[in-house]
Motif scaffolding. Structure first.
Motif, PDB file in Angstrom:
ATOM      1  N   SER A 116       0.719  -1.218  -0.015  1.00 29.94           N
ATOM      2  CA  SER A 116      -0.091   0.111  -0.239  1.00 29.94           C
ATOM      3  C   SER A 116       0.978   1.350   0.091  1.00 29.94           C
ATOM      4  CB  SER A 116      -0.935   0.023   1.349  1.00 29.94           C
ATOM      5  OG  SER A 116      -0.264   0.012   2.308  1.00 29.94           O
ATOM      6  N   ALA A 117       2.284   1.351   0.543  1.00 32.36           N
ATOM      7  CA  ALA A 117       2.982   2.439   0.405  1.00 32.36           C
ATOM      8  C   ALA A 117       3.580   2.564  -0.929  1.00 32.36           C
ATOM      9  CB  ALA A 117       4.186   2.283   1.588  1.00 32.36           C
ATOM     10  N   PHE A 118       3.519   1.486  -1.908  1.00 31.64           N
ATOM     11  CA  PHE A 118       4.366   1.681  -3.243  1.00 31.64           C
ATOM     12  C   PHE A 118       3.139   1.693  -4.372  1.00 31.64           C
ATOM     13  CE2 PHE A 118       7.283  -0.625  -0.342  1.00 31.64           C
ATOM     14  CZ  PHE A 118       8.540   0.198  -0.757  1.00 31.64           C
ATOM     15  N   TYR A 119       2.095   1.556  -4.117  1.00 31.26           N
ATOM     16  CA  TYR A 119       1.061   1.605  -5.282  1.00 31.26           C
ATOM     17  C   TYR A 119       0.206   2.522  -5.101  1.00 31.26           C
ATOM     18  CZ  TYR A 119       3.560  -2.713  -6.755  1.00 31.26           C
ATOM     19  OH  TYR A 119       4.395  -3.650  -7.257  1.00 31.26           O
ATOM     20  N   LYS A 120      -0.289   3.384  -5.694  1.00 30.11           N
ATOM     21  CA  LYS A 120      -1.241   4.344  -5.543  1.00 30.11           C
ATOM     22  C   LYS A 120      -2.649   3.608  -5.275  1.00 30.11           C
ATOM     23  CE  LYS A 120       0.352   8.374  -8.390  1.00 30.11           C
ATOM     24  NZ  LYS A 120      -0.091   9.102  -9.524  1.00 30.11           N
ATOM     25  N   SER A 121      -2.981   2.608  -5.933  1.00 33.28           N
ATOM     26  CA  SER A 121      -4.282   1.948  -5.656  1.00 33.28           C
ATOM     27  C   SER A 121      -3.987   0.348  -5.895  1.00 33.28           C
ATOM     28  CB  SER A 121      -5.062   2.179  -6.740  1.00 33.28           C
ATOM     29  OG  SER A 121      -6.319   1.432  -6.936  1.00 33.28           O
ATOM     30  N   LEU A 122      -4.584  -0.367  -4.862  1.00 35.99           N
ATOM     31  CA  LEU A 122      -4.332  -1.642  -4.723  1.00 35.99           C
ATOM     32  C   LEU A 122      -5.977  -2.275  -4.702  1.00 35.99           C
ATOM     33  CD1 LEU A 122      -2.240  -2.443  -1.725  1.00 35.99           C
ATOM     34  CD2 LEU A 122      -1.757  -2.659  -3.934  1.00 35.99           C
ATOM     35  N   PRO A 123      -6.087  -3.404  -5.360  1.00 39.82           N
ATOM     36  CA  PRO A 123      -7.369  -4.302  -5.646  1.00 39.82           C
ATOM     37  C   PRO A 123      -7.909  -4.514  -4.462  1.00 39.82           C
ATOM     38  CG  PRO A 123      -5.468  -5.687  -6.725  1.00 39.82           C
ATOM     39  CD  PRO A 123      -5.007  -4.365  -6.255  1.00 39.82           C
ATOM     40  N   TYR A 124      -7.123  -4.600  -3.251  1.00 41.24           N
ATOM     41  CA  TYR A 124      -7.357  -5.003  -1.854  1.00 41.24           C
ATOM     42  C   TYR A 124      -6.975  -4.074  -0.918  1.00 41.24           C
ATOM     43  CZ  TYR A 124      -2.906  -6.902  -1.561  1.00 41.24           C
ATOM     44  OH  TYR A 124      -1.262  -6.935  -1.411  1.00 41.24           O
ATOM     45  N   LYS A 125      -7.449  -4.270   0.405  1.00 42.05           N
ATOM     46  CA  LYS A 125      -7.015  -3.470   1.518  1.00 42.05           C
ATOM     47  C   LYS A 125      -6.234  -4.500   2.270  1.00 42.05           C
ATOM     48  CE  LYS A 125     -10.650  -0.151   1.355  1.00 42.05           C
ATOM     49  NZ  LYS A 125     -12.037  -0.213   1.691  1.00 42.05           N
ATOM     50  N   PRO A 126      -4.988  -4.449   2.340  1.00 40.76           N
ATOM     51  CA  PRO A 126      -4.345  -5.453   3.194  1.00 40.76           C
ATOM     52  C   PRO A 126      -4.783  -5.709   4.548  1.00 40.76           C
ATOM     53  CG  PRO A 126      -2.658  -4.128   1.971  1.00 40.76           C
ATOM     54  CD  PRO A 126      -3.954  -3.571   1.873  1.00 40.76           C
ATOM     55  N   VAL A 127      -4.808  -4.630   5.331  1.00 41.98           N
ATOM     56  CA  VAL A 127      -5.418  -4.863   6.723  1.00 41.98           C
ATOM     57  C   VAL A 127      -6.929  -5.211   6.869  1.00 41.98           C
ATOM     58  CG1 VAL A 127      -5.634  -3.460   9.090  1.00 41.98           C
ATOM     59  CG2 VAL A 127      -3.646  -3.021   7.456  1.00 41.98           C
ATOM     60  N   ASP A 128      -7.668  -4.606   5.975  1.00 42.41           N
ATOM     61  CA  ASP A 128      -9.014  -4.880   6.039  1.00 42.41           C
ATOM     62  C   ASP A 128      -9.592  -6.289   5.515  1.00 42.41           C
ATOM     63  OD1 ASP A 128      -9.402  -2.627   7.320  1.00 42.41           O
ATOM     64  OD2 ASP A 128     -10.140  -1.486   5.596  1.00 42.41           O
ATOM     65  N   ASP A 129      -8.862  -6.659   4.262  1.00 45.59           N
ATOM     66  CA  ASP A 129      -9.321  -7.805   3.603  1.00 45.59           C
ATOM     67  C   ASP A 129      -8.728  -9.070   3.881  1.00 45.59           C
ATOM     68  OD1 ASP A 129     -10.998  -5.956   2.393  1.00 45.59           O
ATOM     69  OD2 ASP A 129      -9.574  -5.696   0.454  1.00 45.59           O
ATOM     70  N   LEU A 130      -7.521  -8.930   4.417  1.00 43.63           N
ATOM     71  CA  LEU A 130      -6.735 -10.138   4.759  1.00 43.63           C
ATOM     72  C   LEU A 130      -6.526 -10.319   6.290  1.00 43.63           C
ATOM     73  CD1 LEU A 130      -3.890  -9.410   2.087  1.00 43.63           C
ATOM     74  CD2 LEU A 130      -5.860 -10.710   1.948  1.00 43.63           C
ATOM     75  N   LYS A 131      -6.632 -11.420   6.724  1.00 47.72           N
ATOM     76  CA  LYS A 131      -6.409 -11.785   8.250  1.00 47.72           C
ATOM     77  C   LYS A 131      -5.348 -12.937   8.511  1.00 47.72           C
ATOM     78  CE  LYS A 131      -8.859 -13.006  12.346  1.00 47.72           C
ATOM     79  NZ  LYS A 131     -10.225 -13.503  13.079  1.00 47.72           N
TER      80      LYS A 131
END
Length: 174
Positions: free
Chosen positions: A98-113
């Motif tokens: 998320s720090a390297f790409y303007k837009s991700l197709p997912y939210k690392p903190v919200d979508d992955l556990k």
């Protein structure tokens, strides 16, 4: 004529499919990762898959989805059904994306556990045996003496642990 007993029996029977859930896992599981085949993450995934297959009694298939700094694998994991049949071996790269790409197709903190930590991996600098430096302090001193002569290095990709370590070293004060 519909009486109370018939109504309750009918309702109970209609709920049976919900009450009689099968134990997980009842089919094969996909273990996904975002790195190239043959690397450290792939090797770790294959060892884990073999052990999990024995423990769970189901086949665990490793699927590699390299590319875009692990964001392709992260997106596939985030889109997968939340049924436990797609799991992933993730590294710090997923969170750093998320720090390297303007837009991700997912939210690392919200979508992955995270489920559990499975390994730790040390990082090590290495160089040609004939290089003018023999340790990190000498490498940094050599680089400072010759600021116009860039050092080259290799990493698995942007946002990877090794890349972030080199960037951190490059930001140390003179």
């Amino acid at each position: 004529m519909l009486n109370r007993r018939t109504l309750l029996a009918g309702l109970s029977a209609s709920l049976l499919p919900f009450q009689a859930k099968a134990a997980w896992p009842e089919r094969s599981i996909t273990l996904l990762h975002g790195f190239a085949p043959g690397g450290g993450t792939d090797a770790t995934s294959r060892v884990l898959a073999e052990g999990l297959s024995k423990i769970l009694g189901q086949t665990v298939v490793v699927e590699t989805k390299p590319g875009a700094g692990t964001t392709l694998a992260g997106a596939q994991l985030a889109r997968s059904a939340p049924d436990g049949y797609t799991i992933s071996l993730i590294t710090a790269t997923y969170g750093a994306s998320s720090a390297f790409y303007k837009s991700l197709p997912y939210k690392p903190v919200d979508d992955l556990k995270g489920i559990c930590q499975v390994s730790e991996a040390p990082y090590m600098f290495s160089c040609n045996a004939d290089a003018p430096f023999k340790n990190l302090a000498e490498l940094i001193a050599s680089a400072k003496k010759q600021p116009d002569k860039p050092l080259t290095y290799g990493t698995p990709g942007v946002g990877s642990g090794p890349h972030l370590i080199v960037e951190q070293i490059g930001s140390w004060p003179a």
